[in-house]
Design a protein around this motif. Structure first.
Motif, PDB file in Angstrom:
ATOM      1  N   THR A   1       0.836  -1.208   0.000  1.00  0.00           N
ATOM      2  CA  THR A   1       0.000   0.000   0.000  1.00  0.00           C
ATOM      3  C   THR A   1       0.871   1.258   0.000  1.00  0.00           C
ATOM      4  O   THR A   1       0.591   2.206  -0.736  1.00  0.00           O
ATOM      5  CB  THR A   1      -0.928   0.008   1.244  1.00  0.00           C
ATOM      6  OG1 THR A   1      -1.581  -1.236   1.297  1.00  0.00           O
ATOM      7  CG2 THR A   1      -1.942   1.124   1.182  1.00  0.00           C
ATOM      8  N   ILE A   2       1.921   1.249   0.829  1.00  0.00           N
ATOM      9  CA  ILE A   2       2.806   2.431   0.883  1.00  0.00           C
ATOM     10  C   ILE A   2       3.395   2.681  -0.508  1.00  0.00           C
ATOM     11  O   ILE A   2       3.438   3.813  -0.984  1.00  0.00           O
ATOM     12  CB  ILE A   2       3.939   2.226   1.930  1.00  0.00           C
ATOM     13  CG1 ILE A   2       3.348   2.102   3.340  1.00  0.00           C
ATOM     14  CG2 ILE A   2       4.962   3.361   1.865  1.00  0.00           C
ATOM     15  CD1 ILE A   2       4.340   1.652   4.410  1.00  0.00           C
ATOM     16  N   ARG A   3       3.802   1.598  -1.160  1.00  0.00           N
ATOM     17  CA  ARG A   3       4.413   1.721  -2.492  1.00  0.00           C
ATOM     18  C   ARG A   3       3.407   2.271  -3.510  1.00  0.00           C
ATOM     19  O   ARG A   3       3.692   3.249  -4.211  1.00  0.00           O
ATOM     20  CB  ARG A   3       4.916   0.339  -2.937  1.00  0.00           C
ATOM     21  CG  ARG A   3       5.479   0.332  -4.319  1.00  0.00           C
ATOM     22  CD  ARG A   3       6.017  -1.044  -4.726  1.00  0.00           C
ATOM     23  NE  ARG A   3       6.303  -0.999  -6.147  1.00  0.00           N
ATOM     24  CZ  ARG A   3       5.437  -1.319  -7.094  1.00  0.00           C
ATOM     25  NH1 ARG A   3       4.229  -1.744  -6.781  1.00  0.00           N
ATOM     26  NH2 ARG A   3       5.778  -1.219  -8.354  1.00  0.00           N
ATOM     27  N   ILE A   4       2.231   1.675  -3.549  1.00  0.00           N
ATOM     28  CA  ILE A   4       1.231   2.081  -4.555  1.00  0.00           C
ATOM     29  C   ILE A   4       0.783   3.527  -4.331  1.00  0.00           C
ATOM     30  O   ILE A   4       0.703   4.325  -5.263  1.00  0.00           O
ATOM     31  CB  ILE A   4       0.028   1.100  -4.540  1.00  0.00           C
ATOM     32  CG1 ILE A   4       0.480  -0.236  -5.134  1.00  0.00           C
ATOM     33  CG2 ILE A   4      -1.152   1.648  -5.338  1.00  0.00           C
ATOM     34  CD1 ILE A   4      -0.470  -1.381  -4.897  1.00  0.00           C
ATOM     35  N   GLU A   5       0.533   3.875  -3.075  1.00  0.00           N
ATOM     36  CA  GLU A   5       0.083   5.245  -2.792  1.00  0.00           C
ATOM     37  C   GLU A   5       1.195   6.257  -3.067  1.00  0.00           C
ATOM     38  O   GLU A   5       0.931   7.376  -3.485  1.00  0.00           O
ATOM     39  CB  GLU A   5      -0.415   5.364  -1.348  1.00  0.00           C
ATOM     40  CG  GLU A   5      -1.696   4.582  -1.067  1.00  0.00           C
ATOM     41  CD  GLU A   5      -2.845   4.926  -2.016  1.00  0.00           C
ATOM     42  OE1 GLU A   5      -3.073   6.128  -2.257  1.00  0.00           O
ATOM     43  OE2 GLU A   5      -3.499   3.993  -2.536  1.00  0.00           O
ATOM     44  N   SER A   6       2.453   5.876  -2.831  1.00  0.00           N
ATOM     45  CA  SER A   6       3.573   6.779  -3.125  1.00  0.00           C
ATOM     46  C   SER A   6       3.685   7.005  -4.632  1.00  0.00           C
ATOM     47  O   SER A   6       3.893   8.132  -5.089  1.00  0.00           O
ATOM     48  CB  SER A   6       4.899   6.204  -2.616  1.00  0.00           C
ATOM     49  OG  SER A   6       4.840   6.023  -1.222  1.00  0.00           O
ATOM     50  N   ILE A   7       3.529   5.929  -5.392  1.00  0.00           N
ATOM     51  CA  ILE A   7       3.592   6.054  -6.857  1.00  0.00           C
ATOM     52  C   ILE A   7       2.496   7.001  -7.346  1.00  0.00           C
ATOM     53  O   ILE A   7       2.724   7.884  -8.168  1.00  0.00           O
ATOM     54  CB  ILE A   7       3.478   4.655  -7.541  1.00  0.00           C
ATOM     55  CG1 ILE A   7       4.764   3.859  -7.266  1.00  0.00           C
ATOM     56  CG2 ILE A   7       3.216   4.776  -9.035  1.00  0.00           C
ATOM     57  CD1 ILE A   7       4.732   2.405  -7.731  1.00  0.00           C
TER      58      ILE A   7
END
Ligand code: GTP
Ligand code: MG
Length: 309
Positions: free
Chosen positions: A268-274
């Motif tokens: 989730t952190i990765r997707i939201e950061s992207i």
């Protein structure tokens, strides 16, 4: 303040001739970064409910028909002898000296403790270039009258137009603060071209976006135990930036929390950061995100030198 009214107003109305470098100071969680984001209409600085979110002097630039204000969002001033906290308070104090004006933000939902008094006495020598914003006045727990009384006691001769009740979150009275700050600005060349709203490097910006996404999902002490490092960054095509980033934690036991069950948290952190990067940069940012332990990093000068500037 939305962007149409602020920075892009330069398209319809020329930017005025005034210039000021403004430090935003106050206790942790007073709403300094929220003020900067609302005033500039951009997500310049990360915000979270956890105190000590901001760790660097972050610049955000606002252009209006009166001129240019260059804000320096600083880490909260905090009474603590811990190594990390001392560094954070040091950054705020260095920036105060350099600025033309100081915006002191007071949280009207909290009692005015010794920490608030310490900040007020630190700012007293700069009272001629001080604007004070009493923040969070829309909150049901707010007691702005106590804040105004505190200000009257600490700065008895400050002009009333330099003390303003605001809601940084709900964009209330932000314009009045800007106007008051412009009264302290000088007729000097602007510090940045009009198309700039921040001076942050791409690498720092991406690491802060990841840290913001992480700390807003982590609980208790964990937000403080995290820092983000970018170990590789490459423009694969003019439309794609590839990034290898690490979230560092202090202990092995914290690693699992950041990764989450079936890696759900880190995903989730990765997707939201992207997604957040997509809104800011004119190209796609693909992030390979991993978690690593850097044992007791908050005690290590080498790490602090690298991440706190
Ligand atoms: N109710 C209310 N909450 C606010 C307002 N401004 C900020 N906040 C909240 O206060 C918390 C802290 O906001 P930040 O902007 O991160 O505070 P800061 O002063 O930058 O904090 P540090 O970087 O830790 O020093 C967040 O949960 C914000 O949403 C406001 O006007 N009203
Ligand atoms: Mg902040």
């Amino acid at each position: 303040m939305n962007n149409d009214e602020k920075n892009s107003s330069a398209e319809t109305q020329p930017t005025g001739s005034k210039t000021a470098l403004v430090s935003i100071v106050g206790r942790p969680s007073a709403g300094k970064s929220t003020f900067l984001n609302t005033a500039s209409g951009e997500k310049v600085s990360i915000v979270s409910p956890v105190p000590q979110t901001t760790r660097n002097a972050i610049r955000g630039i606002i252009n209006t028909s009166l001129g240019q204000l260059v804000f320096i969002d600083t880490p909260g001033l905090h009474l603590s002898e811990k190594k990390l906290n001392l560094r954070l308070s040091g950054i705020a104090q260095e920036n105060i000296k350099e600025s033309d004006a100081i915006l002191y933000i007071i949280d009207s939902t909290r009692p005015h403790s010794d920490e608030e008094k310490m900040i007020a006495s630190l700012l007293l020598p700069y009272k001629d270039r001080l604007v004070i914003a009493v923040n969070k006045i829309e909150d049901s727990k707010a007691k702005p009258e106590l804040s105004f009384q505190f200000i009257q006691e600490q700065f008895p001769d400050i002009p009333s137009e330099r003390v303003i009740g605001i809601s940084a979150k709900e964009d209330k009275n932000i314009d009045a603060v800007l106007k008051s700050l412009f009264s302290l600005a000088k007729d000097e060349p602007h510090l940045y071209p009009e198309e700039f709203y921040t001076d942050q490097e791409v690498e720092f910006r991406i690491s802060e976006i990841i840290r913001g996404q992480a700390i807003n999902r982590l609980e208790q002490e964990l937000p403080h135990a995290v820092y983000v490092g970018i170990s590789d960054m490459e423009m694969k095509t003019p439309k794609l930036l590839k990034v290898l980033a690490f979230i560092y934690v202090e202990r092995e036991s914290q690693k699992g929390i950041v990764i989450g069950k079936n890696a759900s948290m880190i995903k989730t952190i990765r997707i939201e950061s992207i997604k957040e990067c997509r809104k800011i940069f004119p190209y796609k940012v693909d992030i390979d995100l991993r978690v690593k332990v850097d044992k007791n990093w908050r005690q290590k000068d080498k790490v602090l030198d690298k991440i706190i500037k």
